[in-house]
Design a protein around this motif. Structure first.
Motif, mmCIF file in Angstrom:
data_model
loop_
_atom_site.group_PDB
_atom_site.id
_atom_site.type_symbol
_atom_site.label_atom_id
_atom_site.label_comp_id
_atom_site.label_asym_id
_atom_site.label_seq_id
_atom_site.Cartn_x
_atom_site.Cartn_y
_atom_site.Cartn_z
ATOM 1 N N PRO A 79 0.798 -1.226 0.000
ATOM 2 C CA PRO A 79 0.000 0.000 0.000
ATOM 3 C C PRO A 79 0.833 1.280 0.000
ATOM 4 O O PRO A 79 0.459 2.256 -0.648
ATOM 5 N N ALA A 80 1.955 1.311 0.679
ATOM 6 C CA ALA A 80 2.782 2.518 0.726
ATOM 7 C C ALA A 80 3.347 2.851 -0.658
ATOM 8 O O ALA A 80 3.378 4.016 -1.066
ATOM 9 N N ARG A 81 3.768 1.837 -1.406
ATOM 10 C CA ARG A 81 4.297 2.074 -2.764
ATOM 11 C C ARG A 81 3.192 2.549 -3.698
ATOM 12 O O ARG A 81 3.407 3.412 -4.551
ATOM 13 N N ALA A 83 0.473 4.187 -2.805
ATOM 14 C CA ALA A 83 0.157 5.564 -2.420
ATOM 15 C C ALA A 83 1.208 6.534 -2.940
ATOM 16 O O ALA A 83 0.870 7.606 -3.463
ATOM 17 N N ASP A 84 2.475 6.172 -2.832
ATOM 18 C CA ASP A 84 3.546 7.034 -3.341
ATOM 19 C C ASP A 84 3.408 7.256 -4.843
ATOM 20 O O ASP A 84 3.584 8.365 -5.346
#
Length: 98
Positions: A79-81, A83-84
């Motif tokens: 999820p962090a990738r 979102a980025d």
């Protein structure tokens, strides 16, 4: 300065095709048949090969591999990738870079 009154807001939605058809037939009835002026004739659209983007470059083999991996649960979703990447895409779109 007195306040500006705009009136009640109307909901935004799709244009009714029935209203458009009715308006088109009313305009056609106003012009005698066979004697349409240049103003009432539908304008043609000129297209150019220079602005045609062509087919999108899609690697169908890679798409099918990713689709199978997602369906089987083997594709790493971080999820962090994601979102980025979404934030970066928004910044690129706002900055006007190609």
């Amino acid at each position: 300065m007195p306040p500006i009154e705009v009136g009640a807001p109307r909901a935004i939605g799709a244009v009714s095709a029935e209203i458009a058809r009715r308006a088109g037939t009313e305009n056609a009835a106003a012009v005698p048949s066979g004697k349409a002026s240049a103003k009432t004739a539908a304008p043609g659209v000129a297209t150019s090969v220079a602005v045609d983007a062509g087919e999108a470059p899609v690697d169908t083999d890679r798409v099918s591999q990713i689709r199978k991996a997602v369906e089987s649960g083997k594709y790493p979703l971080v999820p962090a990738r994601i979102a980025d990447a979404m934030i970066a895409a928004g910044i690129i779109l706002r900055s006007g870079h190609p």
